[in-house]
Design an enzyme around this catalytic site. Sequence first.
Site, PDB file in Angstrom:
ATOM      1  N   PHE A   1      -3.806   5.500 -10.417  1.00 55.36           N
ATOM      2  CA  PHE A   1      -2.969   6.229  -9.469  1.00 55.36           C
ATOM      3  C   PHE A   1      -3.862   7.053  -8.522  1.00 55.36           C
ATOM      4  O   PHE A   1      -5.079   6.973  -8.552  1.00 55.36           O
ATOM      5  CB  PHE A   1      -2.001   7.150 -10.224  1.00 55.36           C
ATOM      6  CG  PHE A   1      -0.714   6.467 -10.647  1.00 55.36           C
ATOM      7  CD1 PHE A   1      -0.588   5.092 -10.675  1.00 55.36           C
ATOM      8  CD2 PHE A   1       0.388   7.231 -11.032  1.00 55.36           C
ATOM      9  CE1 PHE A   1       0.611   4.474 -11.060  1.00 55.36           C
ATOM     10  CE2 PHE A   1       1.589   6.632 -11.420  1.00 55.36           C
ATOM     11  CZ  PHE A   1       1.699   5.261 -11.433  1.00 55.36           C
ATOM     12  N   SER A   2      -3.216   7.897  -7.735  1.00 59.67           N
ATOM     13  CA  SER A   2      -3.919   8.593  -6.655  1.00 59.67           C
ATOM     14  C   SER A   2      -4.951   9.594  -7.144  1.00 59.67           C
ATOM     15  O   SER A   2      -4.863  10.101  -8.267  1.00 59.67           O
ATOM     16  CB  SER A   2      -2.899   9.302  -5.765  1.00 59.67           C
ATOM     17  OG  SER A   2      -2.157   8.337  -5.087  1.00 59.67           O
TER      18      SER A   2
ATOM     19  N   ARG B   1      -0.531  14.645 -12.095  1.00 57.80           N
ATOM     20  CA  ARG B   1      -1.281  13.553 -11.451  1.00 57.80           C
ATOM     21  C   ARG B   1      -1.910  13.959 -10.127  1.00 57.80           C
ATOM     22  O   ARG B   1      -1.713  15.045  -9.625  1.00 57.80           O
ATOM     23  CB  ARG B   1      -0.378  12.338 -11.259  1.00 57.80           C
ATOM     24  CG  ARG B   1       0.880  12.567 -10.456  1.00 57.80           C
ATOM     25  CD  ARG B   1       1.621  11.251 -10.292  1.00 57.80           C
ATOM     26  NE  ARG B   1       2.902  11.423  -9.653  1.00 57.80           N
ATOM     27  CZ  ARG B   1       4.033  11.630 -10.310  1.00 57.80           C
ATOM     28  NH1 ARG B   1       4.047  11.715 -11.626  1.00 57.80           N
ATOM     29  NH2 ARG B   1       5.163  11.781  -9.648  1.00 57.80           N
TER      30      ARG B   1
ATOM     31  N   TRP C   1       9.434   6.902   0.532  1.00 55.94           N
ATOM     32  CA  TRP C   1       9.834   6.212  -0.704  1.00 55.94           C
ATOM     33  C   TRP C   1      11.276   5.725  -0.649  1.00 55.94           C
ATOM     34  O   TRP C   1      11.669   4.838  -1.401  1.00 55.94           O
ATOM     35  CB  TRP C   1       9.615   7.105  -1.930  1.00 55.94           C
ATOM     36  CG  TRP C   1       8.185   7.110  -2.406  1.00 55.94           C
ATOM     37  CD1 TRP C   1       7.327   8.172  -2.388  1.00 55.94           C
ATOM     38  CD2 TRP C   1       7.453   6.005  -2.969  1.00 55.94           C
ATOM     39  NE1 TRP C   1       6.096   7.790  -2.893  1.00 55.94           N
ATOM     40  CE2 TRP C   1       6.153   6.468  -3.262  1.00 55.94           C
ATOM     41  CE3 TRP C   1       7.760   4.676  -3.237  1.00 55.94           C
ATOM     42  CZ2 TRP C   1       5.165   5.654  -3.828  1.00 55.94           C
ATOM     43  CZ3 TRP C   1       6.780   3.857  -3.794  1.00 55.94           C
ATOM     44  CH2 TRP C   1       5.506   4.346  -4.076  1.00 55.94           C
TER      45      TRP C   1
ATOM     46  N   ASP D   1      -0.096   5.655  -1.125  1.00 57.38           N
ATOM     47  CA  ASP D   1      -0.941   6.797  -0.764  1.00 57.38           C
ATOM     48  C   ASP D   1      -2.383   6.456  -0.381  1.00 57.38           C
ATOM     49  O   ASP D   1      -3.032   5.642  -1.048  1.00 57.38           O
ATOM     50  CB  ASP D   1      -1.099   7.750  -1.959  1.00 57.38           C
ATOM     51  CG  ASP D   1       0.187   8.010  -2.682  1.00 57.38           C
ATOM     52  OD1 ASP D   1       1.238   7.553  -2.231  1.00 57.38           O
ATOM     53  OD2 ASP D   1       0.129   8.680  -3.724  1.00 57.38           O
TER      54      ASP D   1
ATOM     55  N   TRP E   1       5.681  -2.083  -4.871  1.00 55.82           N
ATOM     56  CA  TRP E   1       4.818  -1.242  -5.705  1.00 55.82           C
ATOM     57  C   TRP E   1       4.587  -1.871  -7.080  1.00 55.82           C
ATOM     58  O   TRP E   1       5.528  -2.284  -7.742  1.00 55.82           O
ATOM     59  CB  TRP E   1       5.474   0.129  -5.864  1.00 55.82           C
ATOM     60  CG  TRP E   1       4.621   1.127  -6.587  1.00 55.82           C
ATOM     61  CD1 TRP E   1       3.727   1.982  -6.017  1.00 55.82           C
ATOM     62  CD2 TRP E   1       4.596   1.370  -7.996  1.00 55.82           C
ATOM     63  NE1 TRP E   1       3.140   2.737  -6.991  1.00 55.82           N
ATOM     64  CE2 TRP E   1       3.647   2.385  -8.222  1.00 55.82           C
ATOM     65  CE3 TRP E   1       5.254   0.828  -9.088  1.00 55.82           C
ATOM     66  CZ2 TRP E   1       3.358   2.879  -9.487  1.00 55.82           C
ATOM     67  CZ3 TRP E   1       4.965   1.315 -10.360  1.00 55.82           C
ATOM     68  CH2 TRP E   1       4.031   2.333 -10.544  1.00 55.82           C
TER      69      TRP E   1
ATOM     70  N   MET F   1       0.860  -1.201   0.000  1.00 58.10           N
ATOM     71  CA  MET F   1       0.000   0.000   0.000  1.00 58.10           C
ATOM     72  C   MET F   1       0.888   1.241   0.000  1.00 58.10           C
ATOM     73  O   MET F   1       1.865   1.290   0.733  1.00 58.10           O
ATOM     74  CB  MET F   1      -0.875  -0.001   1.256  1.00 58.10           C
ATOM     75  CG  MET F   1      -1.708   1.264   1.420  1.00 58.10           C
ATOM     76  SD  MET F   1      -2.765   1.211   2.870  1.00 58.10           S
ATOM     77  CE  MET F   1      -1.611   1.721   4.140  1.00 58.10           C
TER      78      MET F   1
ATOM     79  N   GLU G   1       3.624  16.156  -5.701  1.00 55.84           N
ATOM     80  CA  GLU G   1       2.604  15.112  -5.820  1.00 55.84           C
ATOM     81  C   GLU G   1       1.476  15.372  -4.819  1.00 55.84           C
ATOM     82  O   GLU G   1       1.608  16.181  -3.900  1.00 55.84           O
ATOM     83  CB  GLU G   1       3.215  13.736  -5.499  1.00 55.84           C
ATOM     84  CG  GLU G   1       4.383  13.354  -6.381  1.00 55.84           C
ATOM     85  CD  GLU G   1       4.940  11.956  -6.108  1.00 55.84           C
ATOM     86  OE1 GLU G   1       5.195  11.242  -7.073  1.00 55.84           O
ATOM     87  OE2 GLU G   1       5.126  11.590  -4.933  1.00 55.84           O
TER      88      GLU G   1
HETATM   89  C1  FRU Z   1       2.901   9.411  -4.497  1.00 57.62           C
HETATM   90  C2  FRU Z   1       2.680   8.809  -5.860  1.00 57.62           C
HETATM   91  C3  FRU Z   1       1.608   9.573  -6.608  1.00 57.62           C
HETATM   92  C4  FRU Z   1       1.084   8.560  -7.562  1.00 57.62           C
HETATM   93  C5  FRU Z   1       1.145   7.311  -6.738  1.00 57.62           C
HETATM   94  C6  FRU Z   1       1.393   6.070  -7.540  1.00 57.62           C
HETATM   95  O1  FRU Z   1       3.388   8.543  -3.542  1.00 57.62           O
HETATM   96  O2  FRU Z   1       3.877   8.794  -6.578  1.00 57.62           O
HETATM   97  O3  FRU Z   1       2.067  10.753  -7.208  1.00 57.62           O
HETATM   98  O4  FRU Z   1      -0.210   8.839  -7.988  1.00 57.62           O
HETATM   99  O5  FRU Z   1       2.175   7.488  -5.806  1.00 57.62           O
HETATM  100  O6  FRU Z   1       1.247   4.934  -6.756  1.00 57.62           O
END
Ligand code: FRU
Length: 612
Positions: A208-209, A268, A412, A152, A176, A150, A322
Amino acid sequence: MINSILKKGLALIIASATTFGAMSQDIKIEHLSPSHTFIRLTGADKKLLLPIQESVDDAKINVIVDGKLERTFYARLARNKTDFTVPFDISPYKGKNIILEVVSPHNRTSLREAQDDAAWEELRLVDEFDTTNREKFRPLFHHTPEYGWMNDPNGMFYKDGVWHLYYQWNPYGSKWQNMTWGHSTSTDLVNWQHHPAAILPNGLGTVFSGSSAIDTENSAGFGKDAVLAMYTSAGDNQTQSLAVSHDNGETFEIYPGNPVITLESEARDPNMFWNPETKLWTLILAHALDHEMLIFTSPDMKEWTLQSSFGKGFGAQKGVWECPDLMEIEVENTGEKKWVLICNINPDGPFGGSGIQYFTGDFDGKKFIVDTDDNGNVPTKWLDYGKDNYALVSWSDAPDGRHPVIGWMSNWQYAADVPTTQFRSANTLPAEMNVFKGTDGQYYASLKPVREIDSMRGSLTVNVRKTSVSKSPKKYSLPSVNKGICEISLNIDPKKSKEVSLTLSNPRGEQVIMSYEVESGTLSFNREKSGHVDFSKDFPVETKAPVFGKTKNLSLRIFIDTSSIEIFGNNGRFAMTNLVFPNEPYSTLSISSADGSAEISDFKIYSLTPNN
Ligand code: FRU
């Protein structure tokens, strides 16, 4: 052994399409070439357990149903050993001819090498996947996925007494990949229930988010109170997509007119809200590599107009921008209101890797006007002074003017290497976001644990009204129930001392040291000897927070849950979230002061018990 000799023999005799090694009546393996294998499946209402080995690369798996490509996903199929298994649900394809076409990432020259992979022997069909926790470091009162990776938090909204939390999820491994919106709900922000995935990768890309909100005005025409979600479709490039739910967020239909926003460059994590003043949706989008946020408006969630951009040259600029959020919040004790623009960045956080910066200012429905200091500069402000709070965003449609937020409790830099396997990563405690005016006249955001957290308090194992501490540490036992998870709260009056230290330790000598350095007005957190630290060079570092105090006194609430320590200081004026992986739970808190004695008051330790 005999089995494998037999198989190798067969492979030599039979040419390219080789059928052998039926694991059971329901699973048939066919190696077509050194890097190309068919898993043929029959058997309804079942789940296929995929054996995963984390250290190998992802295989590409095409799901072919009655000859049609249904979907593609990626999994690190075991080569020499299985670390754990993940389920692939075949029940939706009941009665059909199912083939999982596996394209191996390993450069192989012979069929024999391909046949030796551990994965083939260990594939199983089961009726139910066993999600019983097998992890020492799984937290008790923080949200975690049942299994898998998991990152975001996504699309959170509140409706009819239920808090919805979606999250970036990989259902096929603990690293991921395959971004999907996982889904959990809670009625108290403490106990979470897992639901089936809500939005799956589709023709436009992985998911994605993004964010969700209730369409109270039926502006989009899908019906009053439909739940609308906006997320990034990550295909060859990143575009923004709309989805709608008619069952309160359980399932979403993908809008056929997607994408609704496209840009030439990487953008994004759309975050939107209905602006009752302009009667328009407002959407903030991270223009990731351009280090700015874009602001769009729309009457119907389908046609979007770019109104402005904010951020170029402001705040921390080195990392990728982000996961934005934008919300209006009342300033404590002043009656004023301020807009807070959240900008998660990675890397270039305050202690390396991921971090949450924010800007305060005003918003006229189209443009964000940032606050400056007395010299006309835009100060860089951080929401959390630990290493492990990222991608924090708010719940939409929260009741009573509340602004609850939640983050991903990792970084990260090492999220994929932390010592867990069945799952990776938890969320932070849900926190209430507020705004206060600092002694320097600047506006700051604060984070306090949501009030619902108090319902977990069990027995009060330490209750000290007032005590004095000095060089020789005073020791207090932490509760032994529930792996020592607890809340510690106390006030520190340093008197004439220069430093007050709180040390958590276990019988193995592992420890975390939190030190209040009075002169600099900072609280530091040192996890260099906290337990497992060597999985990443970026993990064992010290983090430090300004305490934002009006006086030298410092009040702290500290939450310990298995593998995390969250500190909320001076009524939320600063927050500090850090992961720890002790070999056994910390059992003692020692308090001492340097260069004079200090006074500790209202000192309490509660054991914590989530209701579930
Ligand atoms: C942030 C991110 C977002 C993206 C997502 C992908 O942690 O990089 O910008 O949408 O994770 O999993």
